[in-house]
Design an enzyme around this catalytic site. Sequence first.
Site, PDB file in Angstrom:
ATOM      1  N   ARG A   1       0.839  -1.203   0.000  1.00 28.06           N
ATOM      2  CA  ARG A   1       0.000   0.000   0.000  1.00 28.06           C
ATOM      3  C   ARG A   1       0.871   1.250   0.000  1.00 28.06           C
ATOM      4  NH1 ARG A   1      -3.106  -2.896   4.635  1.00 28.06           N
ATOM      5  NH2 ARG A   1      -4.613  -4.085   3.434  1.00 28.06           N
TER       6      ARG A   1
ATOM      7  N   ASP B   1     -15.737  -3.471  -4.813  1.00 28.27           N
ATOM      8  CA  ASP B   1     -15.813  -4.726  -4.067  1.00 28.27           C
ATOM      9  C   ASP B   1     -17.243  -5.246  -4.157  1.00 28.27           C
ATOM     10  OD1 ASP B   1     -13.704  -5.962  -1.779  1.00 28.27           O
ATOM     11  OD2 ASP B   1     -15.780  -6.621  -1.522  1.00 28.27           O
ATOM     12  N   SER B   2     -17.404  -6.544  -3.884  1.00 27.07           N
ATOM     13  CA  SER B   2     -18.761  -7.102  -3.911  1.00 27.07           C
ATOM     14  C   SER B   2     -19.418  -7.062  -2.529  1.00 27.07           C
ATOM     15  CB  SER B   2     -18.720  -8.547  -4.421  1.00 27.07           C
ATOM     16  OG  SER B   2     -17.854  -9.309  -3.618  1.00 27.07           O
TER      17      SER B   2
ATOM     18  N   ASP C   1      -6.485  -7.184  -6.155  1.00 30.28           N
ATOM     19  CA  ASP C   1      -6.053  -7.994  -5.000  1.00 30.28           C
ATOM     20  C   ASP C   1      -7.194  -8.944  -4.615  1.00 30.28           C
ATOM     21  OD1 ASP C   1      -4.801  -8.926  -2.700  1.00 30.28           O
ATOM     22  OD2 ASP C   1      -5.361  -7.186  -1.491  1.00 30.28           O
TER      23      ASP C   1
ATOM     24  N   CYS D   1      -3.272 -14.270  -3.037  1.00 26.15           N
ATOM     25  CA  CYS D   1      -3.053 -14.734  -1.665  1.00 26.15           C
ATOM     26  C   CYS D   1      -3.310 -16.239  -1.583  1.00 26.15           C
ATOM     27  CB  CYS D   1      -3.931 -13.960  -0.690  1.00 26.15           C
ATOM     28  SG  CYS D   1      -5.683 -14.096  -1.048  1.00 26.15           S
TER      29      CYS D   1
HETATM   30  N1  SAH Z   1      -7.175  -5.256  -1.078  1.00 25.77           N
HETATM   31  C1  SAH Z   1      -7.816  -5.478   0.194  1.00 25.77           C
HETATM   32  C2  SAH Z   1      -7.994  -6.939   0.523  1.00 25.77           C
HETATM   33  C3  SAH Z   1      -8.803  -7.708  -0.506  1.00 25.77           C
HETATM   34  S1  SAH Z   1      -9.510  -9.175   0.117  1.00 25.77           S
HETATM   35  C4  SAH Z   1      -7.019  -4.759   1.287  1.00 25.77           C
HETATM   36  O1  SAH Z   1      -6.003  -4.129   0.983  1.00 25.77           O
HETATM   37  O2  SAH Z   1      -7.432  -4.820   2.451  1.00 25.77           O
HETATM   38  C5  SAH Z   1     -10.514  -9.658  -1.220  1.00 25.77           C
HETATM   39  C6  SAH Z   1     -11.791  -8.857  -1.399  1.00 25.77           C
HETATM   40  O3  SAH Z   1     -12.433  -9.316  -2.586  1.00 25.77           O
HETATM   41  C7  SAH Z   1     -12.836  -8.995  -0.308  1.00 25.77           C
HETATM   42  O4  SAH Z   1     -13.142  -7.732   0.207  1.00 25.77           O
HETATM   43  C8  SAH Z   1     -14.085  -9.573  -1.004  1.00 25.77           C
HETATM   44  O5  SAH Z   1     -15.293  -9.000  -0.535  1.00 25.77           O
HETATM   45  C9  SAH Z   1     -13.822  -9.181  -2.425  1.00 25.77           C
HETATM   46  N2  SAH Z   1     -14.446 -10.016  -3.472  1.00 25.77           N
HETATM   47  C10 SAH Z   1     -14.531 -11.353  -3.525  1.00 25.77           C
HETATM   48  N3  SAH Z   1     -15.087 -11.749  -4.692  1.00 25.77           N
HETATM   49  C11 SAH Z   1     -15.350 -10.623  -5.392  1.00 25.77           C
HETATM   50  C12 SAH Z   1     -15.916 -10.354  -6.682  1.00 25.77           C
HETATM   51  N4  SAH Z   1     -16.274 -11.348  -7.483  1.00 25.77           N
HETATM   52  N5  SAH Z   1     -16.040  -9.086  -7.082  1.00 25.77           N
HETATM   53  C13 SAH Z   1     -15.677  -8.064  -6.256  1.00 25.77           C
HETATM   54  N6  SAH Z   1     -15.106  -8.252  -5.042  1.00 25.77           N
HETATM   55  C14 SAH Z   1     -14.963  -9.506  -4.619  1.00 25.77           C
END
Ligand code: SAH
Length: 393
Positions: free
Chosen positions: A212, A250-251, A297, A337
């Site tokens: 970040r 995000d979803s 991510d 991850c």
């Molecule tokens: N980048 C974030 C961590 C991401 S964790 C940070 O820095 O804290 C992964 C995220 O993907 C979660 O918040 C989850 O809600 C989201 N997610 C999972 N499937 C998804 C999709 N199909 N479309 C959008 N978001 C999604």
Amino acid sequence: MSRKSIILPKISKGGRRARSGSPWIFSNEIRMDEAAKAIVPGAVVNVRGEDGRAFGTGYFNSKSLIAVRLLAEDCDAAIDADFFAARLGRALALRDRIYDKPFYRLCHAEGDGLPGLVIDRFGDTLTVQTGTAGMERQIDPVIAALEKILGPKTIILRNDAPTRALEGLSPYVKTLKGDSHRITVEENGARYGADLAEGQKTGWYYDQRDNRAFIAHLAKGKTVLDAYCYTGGFGILAAKAGAKEVVCLDSSAPALAIAEESARANGVTIKAVKADVFEELERLKAAGETFDIVLADPPPFVKSRKDLEPGAKAYRKLARLAADVTAPGGVLMVASCSHNIPQERFAQECAQGLLRAGRRAALIRQAGAGPDHPVHPLLPESAYLKALFYALD
Ligand code: SAH
């Protein structure tokens, strides 16, 4: 009652790994006789070779593929509150040297000599996760040790990781002490809200801290798309660093609500969009919209080894679609991850995706999790986080 022993047959292919210092012993490496099968899952055992060699003290679960995880080099080592206080004290001293604020992963399982135990620290609040039957049985001495070295106000057990099922453990979340699970995380000079009981994993992803900061360093005056933003870890810091526009995607509606709240707390504006990332990237591409910085991510696409091929394809597609919305001269980060995809394979899939997007790319940074996620040198596969940063023409 004297401690039971687990025996490693002399000629065993994988036993070599333990013989050279690995803390894991697989179920096919041990003599799984009736006596071994009768040991309660997670019991502390002595581990010996058939030749009498002592491998040390560990905990055993006949039902798990990783049957033994070693805790100490000597047999008959005391596994009690003092033992945990010593290991956790060492983990704490390391973090104290690295960070000037008490916000970090305090214990990262094998990397801190405590297999199956993950602890995140948020000031005087701790979230504790046990991932194995062996560590689940040690919760009381672990908590006693934490009381001794830190005396936290709040302790929340986040024992709801799906991987616990591999150890025959059921999921639960429980507040052991204190009551506030909505807290503020201080990281890279920003303040973020987190919900430690209801949020994903332990409520906050400390692993991306340094990544970040790297992105924030590039963000001044730029447009940023933070895809899979969760509670806005990347996007809010980029906005704070002077980004012109930040879209957080995000979803999860609850995650986006926290992201918006955190943005306000930092005096910045983000645009929170609730959508599926693949669909939204297709839509943005069709609309001809691009961003100077694109971050992707996602959650793990390769959850187990059998998902490797479809998961690898999904990373390739993500890299292609994310590149499509990265402006000329922009920067793209794709992260994984997934424990179960090796770094080289992940890099290969991203490279293919960029190629299919027709973009020339230069890999400018390859990173993993920060130093509060130490890796046991003989378990390189536990370095699960891979983040690749490309400069695109
Ligand atoms: N980048 C974030 C961590 C991401 S964790 C940070 O820095 O804290 C992964 C995220 O993907 C979660 O918040 C989850 O809600 C989201 N997610 C999972 N499937 C998804 C999709 N199909 N479309 C959008 N978001 C999604």
